[in-house]
Design a protein around this motif. Structure first.
Motif, PDB file in Angstrom:
ATOM      1  N   UNK A  71       0.946  -1.385  -0.075  1.00 17.97           N
ATOM      2  CA  UNK A  71      -0.134  -0.166  -0.095  1.00 17.97           C
ATOM      3  C   UNK A  71       0.671   0.598  -0.240  1.00 17.97           C
ATOM      4  N   UNK A  72       1.858   1.014  -0.875  1.00 16.48           N
ATOM      5  CA  UNK A  72       2.563   2.517  -1.687  1.00 16.48           C
ATOM      6  C   UNK A  72       4.215   2.324   0.165  1.00 16.48           C
ATOM      7  N   UNK A  73       4.161   1.733   0.742  1.00 17.11           N
ATOM      8  CA  UNK A  73       5.422   1.423   2.208  1.00 17.11           C
ATOM      9  C   UNK A  73       6.331   0.457   1.561  1.00 17.11           C
ATOM     10  N   UNK A  74       7.279   0.421   2.001  1.00 10.85           N
ATOM     11  CA  UNK A  74       8.792  -0.144   1.776  1.00 10.85           C
ATOM     12  C   UNK A  74       8.681  -0.721   3.493  1.00 10.85           C
ATOM     13  N   UNK A  75       8.876  -2.253   3.466  1.00 10.29           N
ATOM     14  CA  UNK A  75       9.605  -3.075   4.601  1.00 10.29           C
ATOM     15  C   UNK A  75      10.036  -4.113   4.650  1.00 10.29           C
ATOM     16  N   UNK A  76      10.367  -5.027   5.269  1.00  8.63           N
ATOM     17  CA  UNK A  76      10.539  -6.264   6.049  1.00  8.63           C
ATOM     18  C   UNK A  76      10.172  -6.813   7.248  1.00  8.63           C
ATOM     19  N   UNK A  77      10.003  -7.975   7.321  1.00 10.68           N
ATOM     20  CA  UNK A  77       9.242  -8.646   8.047  1.00 10.68           C
ATOM     21  C   UNK A  77       9.444  -9.871   8.568  1.00 10.68           C
ATOM     22  N   UNK A  78      10.297  -9.978  10.108  1.00  9.04           N
ATOM     23  CA  UNK A  78      10.621 -10.984  10.390  1.00  9.04           C
ATOM     24  C   UNK A  78       9.613 -11.935  11.578  1.00  9.04           C
ATOM     25  N   UNK A  79       9.790 -13.376  11.007  1.00 12.16           N
ATOM     26  CA  UNK A  79       8.372 -14.097  11.405  1.00 12.16           C
ATOM     27  C   UNK A  79       9.234 -15.507  12.016  1.00 12.16           C
ATOM     28  N   UNK A  80       8.265 -16.370  12.222  1.00 12.95           N
ATOM     29  CA  UNK A  80       8.148 -17.341  12.693  1.00 12.95           C
ATOM     30  C   UNK A  80       6.456 -18.295  12.117  1.00 12.95           C
ATOM     31  N   UNK A  81       6.367 -19.782  11.122  1.00 14.21           N
ATOM     32  CA  UNK A  81       5.911 -20.062  10.927  1.00 14.21           C
ATOM     33  C   UNK A  81       6.116 -21.139  10.271  1.00 14.21           C
ATOM     34  N   UNK A  82       5.504 -22.384   9.765  1.00 15.19           N
ATOM     35  CA  UNK A  82       5.081 -23.089   8.687  1.00 15.19           C
ATOM     36  C   UNK A  82       5.307 -22.702   7.412  1.00 15.19           C
ATOM     37  N   UNK A  83       4.938 -23.574   6.353  1.00 14.32           N
ATOM     38  CA  UNK A  83       5.354 -23.157   4.857  1.00 14.32           C
ATOM     39  C   UNK A  83       4.690 -22.406   4.500  1.00 14.32           C
TER      40      UNK A  83
END
Length: 158
Positions: A71-83
Motif C-alpha cells: 500500500x505504497x510502503x516498503x518494509x521487511x518482516x521477520x517472523x516464524x511459522x510453517x511453510x
C-alpha cells in the motif's frame, strides 16, 4: 539430559539474552529478557519477552520477507511459522528473502533478537496476518543475516 540443562548454558553465553532463571527445573516456561541496541541512541536496551516455551522442538521457519510495495510502503518482516505461512505472505505481495528451519523455541528467540537489534517500522495499513510489530525498516533487509543468529545457538548446543 533435560532440555533446561541444555538451554541454560546457551542463554548465559549469548550477548543478546540476559535470562532470569528463577523458573524451577522442569517448569513449562522460562521467563527471560532480551538485550538489543537502540540504533538511534547507540544504547543497550532490555526487552521483557515474557515466557519461552521449553521443549518445543517442532520444526519451524524463521523468515525474513520483503514487502517492497505494501500500500505504497516498503518494509521487511521477520517472523516464524510453517511453510503455509510463507506462502500466505507471498500471496499478499511479500518476497521471501530468507527462511531457515529450526526448532520452534529457537525460532521464537531469534525473532525476538532480530526485532530488538534492528529499527522497527509500523505499516500504516495493517498486515492481514497481523504481525505489524515484527516489521523492520526496509533498508535493513540486506544487512540482516538470520543464519548468524542460528549459528549463535548451534555453536553452543554441542
Amino acid at each position: 539430559m533435560l532440555f533446561i540443562d541444555k538451554l541454560e548454558p546457551i542463554l548465559a553465553t549469548l550477548p543478546y539474552i540476559d535470562p532470569i532463571l528463577d523458573a524451577q527445573r522442569g517448569a513449562e516456561y522460562l521467563p527471560y529478557y532480551a538485550c538489543g541496541i537502540d540504533h538511534q541512541h547507540g544504547e543497550r536496551i532490555f526487552i521483557n519477552l515474557g515466557r519461552l516455551p521449553l521443549g518445543d522442538e517442532s520444526p519451524t521457519y524463521i523468515y525474513l520477507i520483503d514487502f517492497p510495495d505494501w500500500h505504497g510502503e516498503a518494509f521487511v518482516k521477520v517472523g516464524i511459522g510453517l511453510f503455509a505461512r510463507l506462502r500466505d505472505h507471498e500471496r499478499h505481495g511479500g518476497v521471501v528473502l530468507q527462511a531457515i528451519e529450526v526448532p520452534r523455541w529457537q525460532a521464537y528467540a531469534i525473532e525476538k533478537m532480530v526485532i530488538a537489534d534492528w529499527p522497527s517500522f509500523y505499516p500504516t495499513t495493517p498486515l492481514p496476518q497481523r504481525g505489524d510489530t515484527e516489521c523492520l525498516v526496509h533498508a535493513t533487509a540486506s544487512q540482516i543475516e538470520l543464519s548468524r543468529y542460528v549459528d549463535l545457538f548451534s555453536q553452543n548446543m554441542g
